[in-house]
Design a protein around this motif. Structure first.
Motif, PDB file in Angstrom:
ATOM      1  N   ALA A 297      66.532 -34.561  18.208  1.00  0.00           N
ATOM      2  CA  ALA A 297      66.013 -35.462  17.172  1.00  0.00           C
ATOM      3  C   ALA A 297      65.025 -34.728  16.261  1.00  0.00           C
ATOM      4  N   THR A 298      64.141 -33.940  16.853  1.00  0.00           N
ATOM      5  CA  THR A 298      63.145 -33.183  16.079  1.00  0.00           C
ATOM      6  C   THR A 298      63.838 -32.200  15.136  1.00  0.00           C
ATOM      7  N   LYS A 299      64.862 -31.510  15.654  1.00  0.00           N
ATOM      8  CA  LYS A 299      65.623 -30.554  14.845  1.00  0.00           C
ATOM      9  C   LYS A 299      66.324 -31.284  13.693  1.00  0.00           C
ATOM     10  N   ALA A 300      66.904 -32.437  13.983  1.00  0.00           N
ATOM     11  CA  ALA A 300      67.610 -33.214  12.951  1.00  0.00           C
ATOM     12  C   ALA A 300      66.642 -33.669  11.857  1.00  0.00           C
ATOM     13  N   LYS A 301      65.477 -34.144  12.255  1.00  0.00           N
ATOM     14  CA  LYS A 301      64.484 -34.608  11.268  1.00  0.00           C
ATOM     15  C   LYS A 301      64.009 -33.457  10.384  1.00  0.00           C
ATOM     16  N   ALA A 302      63.851 -32.281  10.963  1.00  0.00           N
ATOM     17  CA  ALA A 302      63.435 -31.115  10.179  1.00  0.00           C
ATOM     18  C   ALA A 302      64.517 -30.778   9.148  1.00  0.00           C
ATOM     19  N   ALA A 303      65.772 -30.846   9.561  1.00  0.00           N
ATOM     20  CA  ALA A 303      66.887 -30.560   8.647  1.00  0.00           C
ATOM     21  C   ALA A 303      66.967 -31.626   7.548  1.00  0.00           C
ATOM     22  N   ILE A 304      66.728 -32.876   7.917  1.00  0.00           N
ATOM     23  CA  ILE A 304      66.732 -33.972   6.936  1.00  0.00           C
ATOM     24  C   ILE A 304      65.634 -33.752   5.894  1.00  0.00           C
ATOM     25  N   ASN A 305      64.458 -33.337   6.361  1.00  0.00           N
ATOM     26  CA  ASN A 305      63.345 -33.078   5.432  1.00  0.00           C
ATOM     27  C   ASN A 305      63.636 -31.932   4.473  1.00  0.00           C
ATOM     28  N   LYS A 306      64.459 -30.965   4.910  1.00  0.00           N
ATOM     29  CA  LYS A 306      64.790 -29.807   4.062  1.00  0.00           C
ATOM     30  C   LYS A 306      65.921 -30.110   3.093  1.00  0.00           C
ATOM     31  N   ALA A 307      66.697 -31.174   3.348  1.00  0.00           N
ATOM     32  CA  ALA A 307      67.856 -31.492   2.509  1.00  0.00           C
ATOM     33  C   ALA A 307      67.402 -31.815   1.082  1.00  0.00           C
ATOM     34  N   THR A 308      68.211 -31.402   0.107  1.00  0.00           N
ATOM     35  CA  THR A 308      67.838 -31.607  -1.298  1.00  0.00           C
ATOM     36  C   THR A 308      68.705 -32.634  -2.017  1.00  0.00           C
ATOM     37  N   THR A 309      69.746 -33.117  -1.340  1.00  0.00           N
ATOM     38  CA  THR A 309      70.571 -34.178  -1.938  1.00  0.00           C
ATOM     39  C   THR A 309      70.784 -35.275  -0.900  1.00  0.00           C
ATOM     40  N   ASN A 310      71.096 -36.480  -1.371  1.00  0.00           N
ATOM     41  CA  ASN A 310      71.363 -37.589  -0.456  1.00  0.00           C
ATOM     42  C   ASN A 310      72.571 -37.265   0.427  1.00  0.00           C
ATOM     43  N   ASN A 311      73.531 -36.534  -0.134  1.00  0.00           N
ATOM     44  CA  ASN A 311      74.723 -36.149   0.614  1.00  0.00           C
ATOM     45  C   ASN A 311      74.340 -35.241   1.789  1.00  0.00           C
TER      46      ASN A 311
ATOM     47  N   LYS B 191      74.952 -35.031  11.920  1.00  0.00           N
ATOM     48  CA  LYS B 191      74.858 -33.924  12.871  1.00  0.00           C
ATOM     49  C   LYS B 191      73.794 -34.235  13.937  1.00  0.00           C
ATOM     50  N   GLY B 192      72.665 -34.778  13.504  1.00  0.00           N
ATOM     51  CA  GLY B 192      71.585 -35.093  14.444  1.00  0.00           C
ATOM     52  C   GLY B 192      71.973 -36.179  15.425  1.00  0.00           C
ATOM     53  N   SER B 193      72.622 -37.219  14.921  1.00  0.00           N
ATOM     54  CA  SER B 193      73.062 -38.311  15.807  1.00  0.00           C
ATOM     55  C   SER B 193      74.058 -37.792  16.837  1.00  0.00           C
ATOM     56  N   LYS B 194      74.978 -36.916  16.397  1.00  0.00           N
ATOM     57  CA  LYS B 194      75.966 -36.341  17.314  1.00  0.00           C
ATOM     58  C   LYS B 194      75.281 -35.470  18.366  1.00  0.00           C
ATOM     59  N   ALA B 195      74.268 -34.711  17.954  1.00  0.00           N
ATOM     60  CA  ALA B 195      73.550 -33.838  18.891  1.00  0.00           C
ATOM     61  C   ALA B 195      72.823 -34.667  19.952  1.00  0.00           C
ATOM     62  N   ILE B 196      72.257 -35.788  19.529  1.00  0.00           N
ATOM     63  CA  ILE B 196      71.568 -36.666  20.490  1.00  0.00           C
ATOM     64  C   ILE B 196      72.602 -37.287  21.439  1.00  0.00           C
TER      65      ILE B 196
END
Length: 176
Positions: free
Chosen positions: A133-147, A155-160
């Motif tokens: 979850a922490t890794k997914a949130k970090a990736a979400i924060n780095k994303a630059t588009t809604n897509n 990806k984060g939900s699948k990893a969890i």
């Protein structure tokens, strides 16, 4: 002098109101097209929604029988167009992080509800899910588009979800 005061005809009012609707639609379309965080299909969908609101407003304006009704329908129409929300990157990130938290809480409940596991095993599984979850949130924060936000959320939900809670059968098989 009084004769020079022109009362707008219903047709004049309708024409002016429809122009105001077109102006509101053009403004909204520019806002949508200018949103760099949206992909083209999302932009197309939002423009479709705004255009539908504009068409409905113009139809209502055409059906109005008084200048007062025209003004009311114009206001309702511009409000409907304005209500088409262009999601900001921040909105998308917040929603995605909330979804990750929900997935994590669901996984924690599953782990804590597994009566066949000892506490150290539960703690390890919860840590694995929390790390995902922490890794997914970090990736979400780095994303630059809604897509990209949506991709990272998936990806984060699948990893969890991939953090496997051993069933009693799995535990018995491993012990043999």
């Amino acid at each position: 002098a009084i004769d020079a005061v022109k009362v707008p005809s219903l047709t004049d009012s309708q024409t002016a109101a429809k122009q105001a609707i077109d102006d509101a639609l053009n403004t909204k379309t520019s806002e949508i097209n200018g949103a760099t965080n949206l992909d083209q299909p999302t932009k197309d969908q939002l423009i479709k929604e705004a255009t539908a609101a504009a068409k409905a407003a113009k139809d209502a304006i055409d059906k109005a029988t008084t200048n007062n009704d025209v003004a009311t329908e114009q206001t309702k129409g511009t409000n409907a167009i304005d209500a088409v929300k262009v999601p900001s990157l921040t909105d998308s990130q917040t929603a995605a992080k909330n979804a990750i938290d929900e997935a994590l809480n669901k996984k924690k409940s599953e782990i804590n509800g597994a009566t066949n596991l000892d506490q150290p095993t539960k703690d390890k599984l919860i840590q694995d899910a929390t790390d995902a979850a922490t890794k997914a949130k970090a990736a979400i924060n780095k994303a630059t588009t809604n897509n990209d936000v949506a991709t990272e959320q998936t990806k984060g939900s699948k990893a969890i979800d991939a953090v496997k809670v051993p069933s009693l059968t799995d535990s018995q098989t491993a012990a043999k």
